[in-house]
Design a protein around this motif. Structure first.
Motif, PDB file in Angstrom:
ATOM      1  N   LYS A  79      -5.818  12.990  -6.235  1.00  0.00           N
ATOM      2  CA  LYS A  79      -5.021  13.322  -7.605  1.00  0.00           C
ATOM      3  C   LYS A  79      -3.689  13.228  -7.981  1.00  0.00           C
ATOM      4  CE  LYS A  79      -8.994  16.544  -8.433  1.00  0.00           C
ATOM      5  NZ  LYS A  79      -9.644  17.087  -7.508  1.00  0.00           N
ATOM      6  N   SER A  80      -3.324  11.945  -7.345  1.00  0.00           N
ATOM      7  CA  SER A  80      -1.854  11.663  -7.764  1.00  0.00           C
ATOM      8  C   SER A  80      -1.803  10.698  -8.793  1.00  0.00           C
ATOM      9  CB  SER A  80      -1.394  10.971  -6.448  1.00  0.00           C
ATOM     10  OG  SER A  80       0.178  10.671  -6.793  1.00  0.00           O
ATOM     11  N   GLY A  81      -1.531  10.915  -9.965  1.00  0.00           N
ATOM     12  CA  GLY A  81      -1.471   9.805 -11.139  1.00  0.00           C
ATOM     13  C   GLY A  81      -0.437   8.915 -10.920  1.00  0.00           C
ATOM     14  N   ARG A  82       0.745   9.516 -10.216  1.00  0.00           N
ATOM     15  CA  ARG A  82       1.690   8.394  -9.905  1.00  0.00           C
ATOM     16  C   ARG A  82       1.275   7.219  -8.997  1.00  0.00           C
ATOM     17  NH1 ARG A  82       7.212   9.218  -6.678  1.00  0.00           N
ATOM     18  NH2 ARG A  82       8.019   7.417  -6.910  1.00  0.00           N
ATOM     19  N   GLU A  83       0.558   7.767  -8.087  1.00  0.00           N
ATOM     20  CA  GLU A  83       0.099   6.639  -6.812  1.00  0.00           C
ATOM     21  C   GLU A  83      -0.972   5.717  -7.859  1.00  0.00           C
ATOM     22  OE1 GLU A  83       0.588   4.529  -4.053  1.00  0.00           O
ATOM     23  OE2 GLU A  83       1.448   6.398  -4.088  1.00  0.00           O
ATOM     24  N   ASN A 122       7.466  -4.089   3.341  1.00  0.00           N
ATOM     25  CA  ASN A 122       7.449  -3.062   2.015  1.00  0.00           C
ATOM     26  C   ASN A 122       6.200  -2.493   2.249  1.00  0.00           C
ATOM     27  OD1 ASN A 122       6.022  -2.350  -0.830  1.00  0.00           O
ATOM     28  ND2 ASN A 122       7.941  -2.934  -1.318  1.00  0.00           N
ATOM     29  N   PRO A 123       6.065  -1.130   2.288  1.00  0.00           N
ATOM     30  CA  PRO A 123       4.994  -0.218   2.627  1.00  0.00           C
ATOM     31  C   PRO A 123       3.888  -0.216   1.547  1.00  0.00           C
ATOM     32  CG  PRO A 123       6.836   1.087   2.398  1.00  0.00           C
ATOM     33  CD  PRO A 123       7.157  -0.173   2.089  1.00  0.00           C
ATOM     34  N   GLY A 124       4.164  -0.504   0.392  1.00  0.00           N
ATOM     35  CA  GLY A 124       3.005  -0.860  -0.508  1.00  0.00           C
ATOM     36  C   GLY A 124       2.711   0.598  -1.641  1.00  0.00           C
ATOM     37  N   GLY A 125       3.269   1.499  -1.285  1.00  0.00           N
ATOM     38  CA  GLY A 125       2.951   2.752  -1.818  1.00  0.00           C
ATOM     39  C   GLY A 125       3.622   2.695  -3.372  1.00  0.00           C
ATOM     40  N   ALA A 126       3.147   3.501  -4.102  1.00  0.00           N
ATOM     41  CA  ALA A 126       4.072   3.626  -5.573  1.00  0.00           C
ATOM     42  C   ALA A 126       5.191   4.434  -5.377  1.00  0.00           C
ATOM     43  CB  ALA A 126       2.993   4.566  -6.370  1.00  0.00           C
ATOM     44  N   ASN A 127       5.699   4.848  -4.229  1.00  0.00           N
ATOM     45  CA  ASN A 127       6.958   5.451  -4.282  1.00  0.00           C
ATOM     46  C   ASN A 127       8.115   4.982  -3.772  1.00  0.00           C
ATOM     47  OD1 ASN A 127       5.644   5.183  -1.609  1.00  0.00           O
ATOM     48  ND2 ASN A 127       7.046   6.816  -0.621  1.00  0.00           N
ATOM     49  N   TRP A 154      -6.489  -1.485  -2.751  1.00  0.00           N
ATOM     50  CA  TRP A 154      -7.557  -0.795  -3.054  1.00  0.00           C
ATOM     51  C   TRP A 154      -7.776   0.568  -2.484  1.00  0.00           C
ATOM     52  CZ3 TRP A 154     -10.917  -0.329  -6.952  1.00  0.00           C
ATOM     53  CH2 TRP A 154     -12.139   0.279  -6.581  1.00  0.00           C
ATOM     54  N   LYS A 155      -7.475   0.742  -1.215  1.00  0.00           N
ATOM     55  CA  LYS A 155      -7.618   1.848  -0.375  1.00  0.00           C
ATOM     56  C   LYS A 155      -6.472   2.830  -1.052  1.00  0.00           C
ATOM     57  CE  LYS A 155     -10.076   0.166   3.589  1.00  0.00           C
ATOM     58  NZ  LYS A 155     -11.374   0.947   3.251  1.00  0.00           N
ATOM     59  N   MET A 156      -5.274   2.304  -1.136  1.00  0.00           N
ATOM     60  CA  MET A 156      -4.170   3.183  -1.632  1.00  0.00           C
ATOM     61  C   MET A 156      -4.684   3.780  -2.876  1.00  0.00           C
ATOM     62  SD  MET A 156      -0.639   1.158  -0.544  1.00  0.00           S
ATOM     63  CE  MET A 156      -0.145   1.417   1.317  1.00  0.00           C
ATOM     64  N   LEU A 157      -5.196   2.885  -4.051  1.00  0.00           N
ATOM     65  CA  LEU A 157      -5.630   3.289  -5.182  1.00  0.00           C
ATOM     66  C   LEU A 157      -6.746   4.553  -5.129  1.00  0.00           C
ATOM     67  CD1 LEU A 157      -5.949   3.257  -8.181  1.00  0.00           C
ATOM     68  CD2 LEU A 157      -7.671   1.555  -7.953  1.00  0.00           C
ATOM     69  N   ARG A 158      -7.617   4.442  -4.223  1.00  0.00           N
ATOM     70  CA  ARG A 158      -8.871   5.104  -3.983  1.00  0.00           C
ATOM     71  C   ARG A 158      -8.099   6.546  -3.283  1.00  0.00           C
ATOM     72  NH1 ARG A 158     -13.166   3.016  -0.415  1.00  0.00           N
ATOM     73  NH2 ARG A 158     -13.933   5.041  -0.776  1.00  0.00           N
ATOM     74  N   PHE A 159      -7.082   6.419  -2.354  1.00  0.00           N
ATOM     75  CA  PHE A 159      -6.362   7.748  -1.772  1.00  0.00           C
ATOM     76  C   PHE A 159      -5.812   8.360  -2.886  1.00  0.00           C
ATOM     77  CE2 PHE A 159      -2.841   9.782   0.063  1.00  0.00           C
ATOM     78  CZ  PHE A 159      -3.359  10.251   1.300  1.00  0.00           C
ATOM     79  N   GLY A 160      -5.187   7.767  -3.832  1.00  0.00           N
ATOM     80  CA  GLY A 160      -4.384   8.247  -5.042  1.00  0.00           C
ATOM     81  C   GLY A 160      -5.365   9.183  -5.768  1.00  0.00           C
ATOM     82  N   ILE A 161      -6.448   8.505  -5.990  1.00  0.00           N
ATOM     83  CA  ILE A 161      -7.526   9.106  -6.814  1.00  0.00           C
ATOM     84  C   ILE A 161      -8.091  10.509  -6.167  1.00  0.00           C
ATOM     85  CG2 ILE A 161      -9.837   9.006  -7.408  1.00  0.00           C
ATOM     86  CD1 ILE A 161      -9.364   6.107  -8.367  1.00  0.00           C
ATOM     87  N   LYS A 162      -8.267  10.230  -4.836  1.00  0.00           N
ATOM     88  CA  LYS A 162      -8.776  11.391  -3.966  1.00  0.00           C
ATOM     89  C   LYS A 162      -7.931  12.559  -4.015  1.00  0.00           C
ATOM     90  CE  LYS A 162     -12.137   8.715  -1.629  1.00  0.00           C
ATOM     91  NZ  LYS A 162     -12.590   8.418  -0.146  1.00  0.00           N
ATOM     92  N   LEU A 209      -2.445  -3.552  -7.070  1.00  0.00           N
ATOM     93  CA  LEU A 209      -3.914  -4.275  -6.851  1.00  0.00           C
ATOM     94  C   LEU A 209      -4.066  -5.632  -7.636  1.00  0.00           C
ATOM     95  CD1 LEU A 209      -6.676  -3.708  -5.454  1.00  0.00           C
ATOM     96  CD2 LEU A 209      -7.266  -2.566  -7.458  1.00  0.00           C
ATOM     97  N   ILE A 210      -3.677  -5.824  -8.751  1.00  0.00           N
ATOM     98  CA  ILE A 210      -3.920  -7.044  -9.684  1.00  0.00           C
ATOM     99  C   ILE A 210      -2.942  -8.205  -9.198  1.00  0.00           C
ATOM    100  CG2 ILE A 210      -3.374  -7.947 -12.019  1.00  0.00           C
ATOM    101  CD1 ILE A 210      -4.307  -5.084 -12.772  1.00  0.00           C
ATOM    102  N   PHE A 211      -1.736  -7.922  -8.734  1.00  0.00           N
ATOM    103  CA  PHE A 211      -0.903  -9.048  -8.417  1.00  0.00           C
ATOM    104  C   PHE A 211      -0.750  -9.315  -7.049  1.00  0.00           C
ATOM    105  CE2 PHE A 211       0.422  -7.577 -12.695  1.00  0.00           C
ATOM    106  CZ  PHE A 211      -0.106  -8.906 -13.372  1.00  0.00           C
ATOM    107  N   GLY A 212      -0.693  -8.249  -6.205  1.00  0.00           N
ATOM    108  CA  GLY A 212      -0.614  -8.260  -4.774  1.00  0.00           C
ATOM    109  C   GLY A 212      -1.158  -9.603  -3.974  1.00  0.00           C
TER     110      GLY A 212
END
Length: 125
Positions: free
Chosen positions: A67-71, A95-100, A57-65, A79-82
């Motif tokens: 402005k990283s569409g990829r993240e 696994n560090p959890g990022g979209a990269n 959830w925090k990683m998603l919010r970070f991506g929004i803040k 977030l749904i399956f983790g």
């Protein structure tokens, strides 16, 4: 099959420190360092559904803040399956959890984090 529920009390302080450090670095505009703390919190808490979900959830919010569409797009399935994967004990350790990074790929755990698990009496499996 082992069902994991909550983070052990011995590990929780290390997880909380990483989240506190994340927030401090983010607030100070140190985005790279902030992200590193989120990754570390993810590795520490990924075995446990709630802590795993909180980090995504925090990683998603970070991506929004930032402005990283990829993240943002990458964090939605995590977030749904983790948390579900954590609950049934099917996580890619380290696994560090990022979209990269691929969501199901295990990674070596850095020595400093290994020491945290040892101090907390938690096996790395």
């Amino acid at each position: 099959m082992i069902f994991y529920t909550t983070i052990p009390k011995s590990l929780k302080p290390f997880y909380k420190i990483e989240l506190e450090n994340y927030q401090a670095e983010f607030t100070n505009g140190n985005l790279k360092s902030a992200w590193n703390h989120l990754e570390r919190a993810h590795i520490i808490g990924q075995k446990y559904p709630y802590t795993h979900t909180v980090v995504h959830w925090k990683m998603l919010r970070f991506g929004i803040k930032i402005k990283s569409g990829r993240e943002v797009i990458g964090q939605i399935p995590r977030l749904i399956f983790g948390g579900v994967k954590s609950f049934v004990g099917k996580i890619p350790v380290g696994n560090p959890g990022g979209a990269n990074v691929p969501p199901l790929k295990p990674f070596p755990i850095e020595r400093e984090l290994q020491e945290i698990f040892i101090k907390a009496g938690i096996a790395l499996d």
